[in-house]
Motif scaffolding. Structure first.
Motif, PDB file in Angstrom:
ATOM      1  N   TYR A   1       0.826  -1.206   0.000  1.00  0.00           N
ATOM      2  CA  TYR A   1       0.000   0.000   0.000  1.00  0.00           C
ATOM      3  C   TYR A   1       0.858   1.253   0.000  1.00  0.00           C
ATOM      4  CZ  TYR A   1       0.981  -0.009   5.048  1.00  0.00           C
ATOM      5  OH  TYR A   1       1.606  -0.015   6.276  1.00  0.00           O
ATOM      6  N   ASN A   2       0.251   2.353  -0.440  1.00  0.00           N
ATOM      7  CA  ASN A   2       0.917   3.653  -0.471  1.00  0.00           C
ATOM      8  C   ASN A   2       0.881   4.246   0.932  1.00  0.00           C
ATOM      9  OD1 ASN A   2       1.211   6.592  -0.642  1.00  0.00           O
ATOM     10  ND2 ASN A   2       1.109   6.328  -2.860  1.00  0.00           N
ATOM     11  N   THR A   3       2.047   4.454   1.520  1.00  0.00           N
ATOM     12  CA  THR A   3       2.120   4.927   2.907  1.00  0.00           C
ATOM     13  C   THR A   3       1.717   6.390   3.063  1.00  0.00           C
ATOM     14  OG1 THR A   3       4.487   5.375   2.585  1.00  0.00           O
ATOM     15  CG2 THR A   3       3.873   3.248   3.564  1.00  0.00           C
ATOM     16  N   ASN A   4       1.637   7.127   1.944  1.00  0.00           N
ATOM     17  CA  ASN A   4       1.175   8.509   2.007  1.00  0.00           C
ATOM     18  C   ASN A   4      -0.350   8.608   2.031  1.00  0.00           C
ATOM     19  OD1 ASN A   4       3.807   9.536   1.930  1.00  0.00           O
ATOM     20  ND2 ASN A   4       3.842   9.549  -0.315  1.00  0.00           N
ATOM     21  N   LYS A   5      -1.012   7.518   1.657  1.00  0.00           N
ATOM     22  CA  LYS A   5      -2.472   7.548   1.557  1.00  0.00           C
ATOM     23  C   LYS A   5      -3.166   6.590   2.516  1.00  0.00           C
ATOM     24  CE  LYS A   5      -4.368   8.323  -2.359  1.00  0.00           C
ATOM     25  NZ  LYS A   5      -4.924   8.141  -3.712  1.00  0.00           N
ATOM     26  N   VAL A   6      -2.429   5.581   2.990  1.00  0.00           N
ATOM     27  CA  VAL A   6      -3.019   4.556   3.850  1.00  0.00           C
ATOM     28  C   VAL A   6      -2.128   4.348   5.071  1.00  0.00           C
ATOM     29  CG1 VAL A   6      -3.812   2.157   3.991  1.00  0.00           C
ATOM     30  CG2 VAL A   6      -4.005   3.408   1.823  1.00  0.00           C
ATOM     31  N   THR A   7      -2.710   4.278   6.241  1.00  0.00           N
ATOM     32  CA  THR A   7      -1.927   3.993   7.449  1.00  0.00           C
ATOM     33  C   THR A   7      -1.804   2.488   7.628  1.00  0.00           C
ATOM     34  OG1 THR A   7      -3.859   3.892   8.910  1.00  0.00           O
ATOM     35  CG2 THR A   7      -2.859   6.068   8.542  1.00  0.00           C
ATOM     36  N   ALA A   8      -0.849   2.088   8.432  1.00  0.00           N
ATOM     37  CA  ALA A   8      -0.661   0.659   8.701  1.00  0.00           C
ATOM     38  C   ALA A   8      -1.907   0.063   9.334  1.00  0.00           C
ATOM     39  CB  ALA A   8       0.548   0.460   9.609  1.00  0.00           C
ATOM     40  N   ALA A   9      -2.575   0.826  10.187  1.00  0.00           N
ATOM     41  CA  ALA A   9      -3.776   0.328  10.863  1.00  0.00           C
ATOM     42  C   ALA A   9      -4.925   0.120   9.880  1.00  0.00           C
ATOM     43  CB  ALA A   9      -4.197   1.299  11.961  1.00  0.00           C
ATOM     44  N   ASP A  10      -5.018   1.000   8.867  1.00  0.00           N
ATOM     45  CA  ASP A  10      -6.119   0.913   7.912  1.00  0.00           C
ATOM     46  C   ASP A  10      -5.832   0.007   6.724  1.00  0.00           C
ATOM     47  OD1 ASP A  10      -7.784   2.556   9.344  1.00  0.00           O
ATOM     48  OD2 ASP A  10      -7.176   4.390   8.305  1.00  0.00           O
ATOM     49  N   ALA A  11      -4.605  -0.366   6.531  1.00  0.00           N
ATOM     50  CA  ALA A  11      -4.245  -1.192   5.374  1.00  0.00           C
ATOM     51  C   ALA A  11      -4.959  -2.541   5.437  1.00  0.00           C
ATOM     52  CB  ALA A  11      -2.735  -1.406   5.335  1.00  0.00           C
ATOM     53  N   PRO A  12      -5.340  -3.092   4.281  1.00  0.00           N
ATOM     54  CA  PRO A  12      -5.991  -4.411   4.288  1.00  0.00           C
ATOM     55  C   PRO A  12      -5.054  -5.483   4.810  1.00  0.00           C
ATOM     56  CG  PRO A  12      -5.377  -3.783   2.059  1.00  0.00           C
ATOM     57  CD  PRO A  12      -5.143  -2.584   2.912  1.00  0.00           C
ATOM     58  N   LYS A  13      -5.603  -6.418   5.572  1.00  0.00           N
ATOM     59  CA  LYS A  13      -4.804  -7.500   6.158  1.00  0.00           C
ATOM     60  C   LYS A  13      -5.115  -8.857   5.524  1.00  0.00           C
ATOM     61  CE  LYS A  13      -3.231  -4.564   9.271  1.00  0.00           C
ATOM     62  NZ  LYS A  13      -4.082  -3.405   9.007  1.00  0.00           N
ATOM     63  N   SER A  14      -6.184  -8.903   4.715  1.00  0.00           N
ATOM     64  CA  SER A  14      -6.600 -10.181   4.131  1.00  0.00           C
ATOM     65  C   SER A  14      -7.150  -9.949   2.732  1.00  0.00           C
ATOM     66  CB  SER A  14      -7.659 -10.860   4.998  1.00  0.00           C
ATOM     67  OG  SER A  14      -8.896 -10.156   4.897  1.00  0.00           O
ATOM     68  N   TYR A  15      -7.212 -11.012   1.965  1.00  0.00           N
ATOM     69  CA  TYR A  15      -7.790 -10.931   0.626  1.00  0.00           C
ATOM     70  C   TYR A  15      -9.284 -10.631   0.699  1.00  0.00           C
ATOM     71  CZ  TYR A  15      -3.387 -12.863  -1.014  1.00  0.00           C
ATOM     72  OH  TYR A  15      -2.059 -13.047  -1.286  1.00  0.00           O
ATOM     73  N   ALA A  16      -9.948 -11.145   1.722  1.00  0.00           N
ATOM     74  CA  ALA A  16     -11.390 -10.921   1.861  1.00  0.00           C
ATOM     75  C   ALA A  16     -11.713  -9.436   1.939  1.00  0.00           C
ATOM     76  CB  ALA A  16     -11.910 -11.643   3.097  1.00  0.00           C
ATOM     77  N   GLU A  17     -10.864  -8.641   2.571  1.00  0.00           N
ATOM     78  CA  GLU A  17     -11.113  -7.209   2.733  1.00  0.00           C
ATOM     79  C   GLU A  17     -11.086  -6.446   1.415  1.00  0.00           C
ATOM     80  OE1 GLU A  17      -8.909  -5.156   5.857  1.00  0.00           O
ATOM     81  OE2 GLU A  17      -8.316  -7.131   6.634  1.00  0.00           O
ATOM     82  N   LEU A  18     -10.408  -6.986   0.420  1.00  0.00           N
ATOM     83  CA  LEU A  18     -10.194  -6.237  -0.815  1.00  0.00           C
ATOM     84  C   LEU A  18     -11.468  -6.033  -1.625  1.00  0.00           C
ATOM     85  CD1 LEU A  18      -6.827  -7.823  -2.013  1.00  0.00           C
ATOM     86  CD2 LEU A  18      -7.157  -5.641  -0.839  1.00  0.00           C
ATOM     87  N   VAL A  19     -12.431  -6.920  -1.484  1.00  0.00           N
ATOM     88  CA  VAL A  19     -13.653  -6.819  -2.286  1.00  0.00           C
ATOM     89  C   VAL A  19     -14.791  -6.220  -1.456  1.00  0.00           C
ATOM     90  CG1 VAL A  19     -13.065  -8.602  -3.949  1.00  0.00           C
ATOM     91  CG2 VAL A  19     -14.151  -9.258  -1.810  1.00  0.00           C
ATOM     92  N   THR A  20     -14.467  -5.212  -0.687  1.00  0.00           N
ATOM     93  CA  THR A  20     -15.461  -4.448   0.076  1.00  0.00           C
ATOM     94  C   THR A  20     -15.512  -3.024  -0.464  1.00  0.00           C
ATOM     95  OG1 THR A  20     -13.811  -3.806   1.728  1.00  0.00           O
ATOM     96  CG2 THR A  20     -15.057  -5.833   2.147  1.00  0.00           C
ATOM     97  N   ASP A  21     -16.545  -2.294  -0.089  1.00  0.00           N
ATOM     98  CA  ASP A  21     -16.713  -0.920  -0.585  1.00  0.00           C
ATOM     99  C   ASP A  21     -15.527  -0.031  -0.229  1.00  0.00           C
ATOM    100  OD1 ASP A  21     -19.140  -1.597  -1.665  1.00  0.00           O
ATOM    101  OD2 ASP A  21     -20.329  -0.833   0.009  1.00  0.00           O
ATOM    102  N   LYS A  22     -14.856  -0.337   0.864  1.00  0.00           N
ATOM    103  CA  LYS A  22     -13.749   0.496   1.337  1.00  0.00           C
ATOM    104  C   LYS A  22     -12.673   0.695   0.275  1.00  0.00           C
ATOM    105  CE  LYS A  22     -10.249   0.697   5.013  1.00  0.00           C
ATOM    106  NZ  LYS A  22      -9.747   0.063   6.266  1.00  0.00           N
ATOM    107  N   TRP A  23     -12.457  -0.334  -0.570  1.00  0.00           N
ATOM    108  CA  TRP A  23     -11.343  -0.272  -1.511  1.00  0.00           C
ATOM    109  C   TRP A  23     -11.784  -0.153  -2.966  1.00  0.00           C
ATOM    110  CZ3 TRP A  23      -7.400   1.097   1.060  1.00  0.00           C
ATOM    111  CH2 TRP A  23      -7.205   0.643   2.372  1.00  0.00           C
TER     112      TRP A  23
END
Length: 349
Positions: free
Chosen positions: A152-174
C-alpha cells in the motif's frame, strides 16, 4: 603354529576387517557433491553455462557456487519466457543446447518439459524434497518459492487501515483504489490467484467482485507498483517481496503486507537440458541448489527454500507462521487454462 602366531593372525585379520568397514562407512557417508565435483574434473568438464532469468538477481547463489567449486568456470545467460523458448527451439533444431542447466519458474519449465528439451534427473542431495516440488516426469526440481503479498501507499493509507486479508479487498472500502498486474493473459498474478482459488482462499465470486471494484489493471507488476507509488491507486494486491524491496530502495512510498490467509508464490525450478555437454558439472550444480548452503542463501535473497530443513527466510516476520500457496505444474496443466478464460471474461477493461 604356536599360540602367539595364532593371536597375531587374528589381530591382523581383525584390523583388516575394521579397515574395510571404516572405508565402507566413509564411502557411504562421502559428500555426494564432492564426488560429483571430482567426477566432473575426471571427465575434463571445466565449464558450465546456465540459462536463467537474471544473473544479477542470482548473483549471491552464483558467486557461492564459483567459490566452492573454483575449477569449474561459470557462465550465466539471462533468458526467460518467449525469448528463452525461441532460443532453445533454434538450438535444438541445429547443434543442440548451448547451456547445460536452466533455472526458471514452474510455467516455463513445464513448457520446456513438454517440448522434450529436459532430461530427468534425481539428485541424491534432494532425496528428501517433498513430492509437490518435483516436476513433471522428474524433469525438474523446485528449489525455492517466491514470497508474494499485498502492498500500500504509505502517504495515503496507514498501517492500521491497510488491508490484512484478501477478503477485505472486495469491500466498498477499496472500490476504485486497487491495482494489479495483468489478469487478462498468462502472468505471475493470474497464476497466483489460481493457486489461491485451488486452496480455497478466494472464490470465483471474489474474482467477480474484484473485477467490479474499479481495479486498475496494468500490463506488468512494475506498472502496478508505479500506479500505487504515484497515488493512482492506494493498494496493490500481488507483489513478490524481493520486487517490493527493490521498488522501495528506489524511493517508492510503499509498505508490504503479509495476508493473514498466506502468501502467493511462484515455484522456481532447476533442470538439465537433454543431450547437453558437461553432464557431471550440470549434476553438481543441480544437486548443490538443494544443499544447506544454497538453501540458506535463497532465504537471504528473499525466497523460501523447498527442502524440509530449509531456514525460514528472514524476510518473514519472526512472530508469523506463513502459509504458502504456490502454483504447481499440475494446477497449471489442469486448472489454469480454464481459469485464465474466466479472468479474461471478467476483466474486460
Amino acid at each position: 603354529m604356536n599360540k602367539t602366531g595364532m593371536n597375531i593372525l587374528r589381530a591382523a585379520a581383525l584390523t583388516a576387517v575394521c579397515t574395510l568397514g571404516a572405508n565402507a562407512v566413509r564411502a557411504q557417508t562421502a559428500d555426494p557433491l564432492d564426488q560429483l565435483y571430482k567426477a566432473a574434473q575426471d571427465a575434463g568438464e571445466t565449464s558450465l553455462t546456465i540459462y536463467n532469468p537474471s544473473a544479477a538477481s542470482n548473483k549471491m547463489l552464483f558467486d557461492a557456487f564459483k567459490a566452492k567449486y573454483p575449477k569449474i568456470s561459470f557462465s550465466a545467460v539471462d533468458l526467460i519466457g518467449p525469448a528463452l523458448i525461441a532460443r532453445l527451439d533454434a538450438e535444438f533444431a541445429s547443434s543442440g543446447p548451448q547451456a547445460s542447466i536452466v533455472m526458471n519458474s514452474e510455467p516455463d519449465q513445464l513448457v520446456l518439459a513438454n517440448k522434450g528439451y529436459l532430461e530427468a534427473y534425481k539428485p541424491e542431495v534432494a532425496a528428501a524434497l517433498p513430492a509437490q516440488y518435483i516436476g513433471k516426469n522428474d524433469m525438474w526440481r523446485d528449489y525455492g518459492l517466491t514470497i508474494g503479498g499485498m502492498y500500500y501507499n504509505t502517504n495515503k493509507v496507514t498501517a492500521a487501515d491497510a488491508p490484512k486479508s484478501y477478503a477485505e479487498l472486495v469491500t466498498d472500502k477499496w472500490k476504485g483504489k486497487l491495482a494489479t498486474g495483468t489478469l487478462r493473459s498468462a502472468s505471475g498474478t493470474s497464476q497466483a490467484f489460481t493457486a489461491l482459488i485451488r486452496d480455497g482462499v478466494i472464490t470465483q465470486d471474489w474474482i467477480k467482485g474484484l473485477a467490479q471494484s474499479g481495479i486498475f489493471i496494468s500490463p506488468t507488476v512494475s506498472a502496478a507498483v508505479q500506479a500505487v507509488a504515484s497515488g493512482q491507486a492506494d493498494v496493490g494486491i500481488d507483489i513478490p517481496i524481493y520486487f517490493f524491496e527493490n521498488a522501495k530502495r528506489q524511493g517508492a512510498p510503499i509498505e508490504f503486507v503479509f495476508p493473514k490467509e498466506g502468501v502467493t508464490s511462484i515455484a522456481l525450478g532447476v533442470a538439465k537440458f537433454k543431450s547437453a555437454k558437461n553432464q557431471m558439472a550440470a549434476n553438481l550444480f543441480f544437486g548443490w541448489m538443494f544443499s544447506a548452503e544454497a538453501q540458506k542463501i535463497l532465504a537471504e535473497m528473499g525466497l523460501q527454500g523447498t527442502m524440509p530443513d530449509a531456514p525460514v527466510s528472514p524476510k518473514i516476520p519472526a512472530d508469523r507462521k506463513i502459509v504458502f500457496h504456490p502454483i504447481d505444474w499440475k494446477t497449471l496443466e489442469q486448472e489454469y487454462p480454464k481459469q485464465l478464460q474466466i479472468y479474461q471474461a471478467e476483466f474486460k477493461n
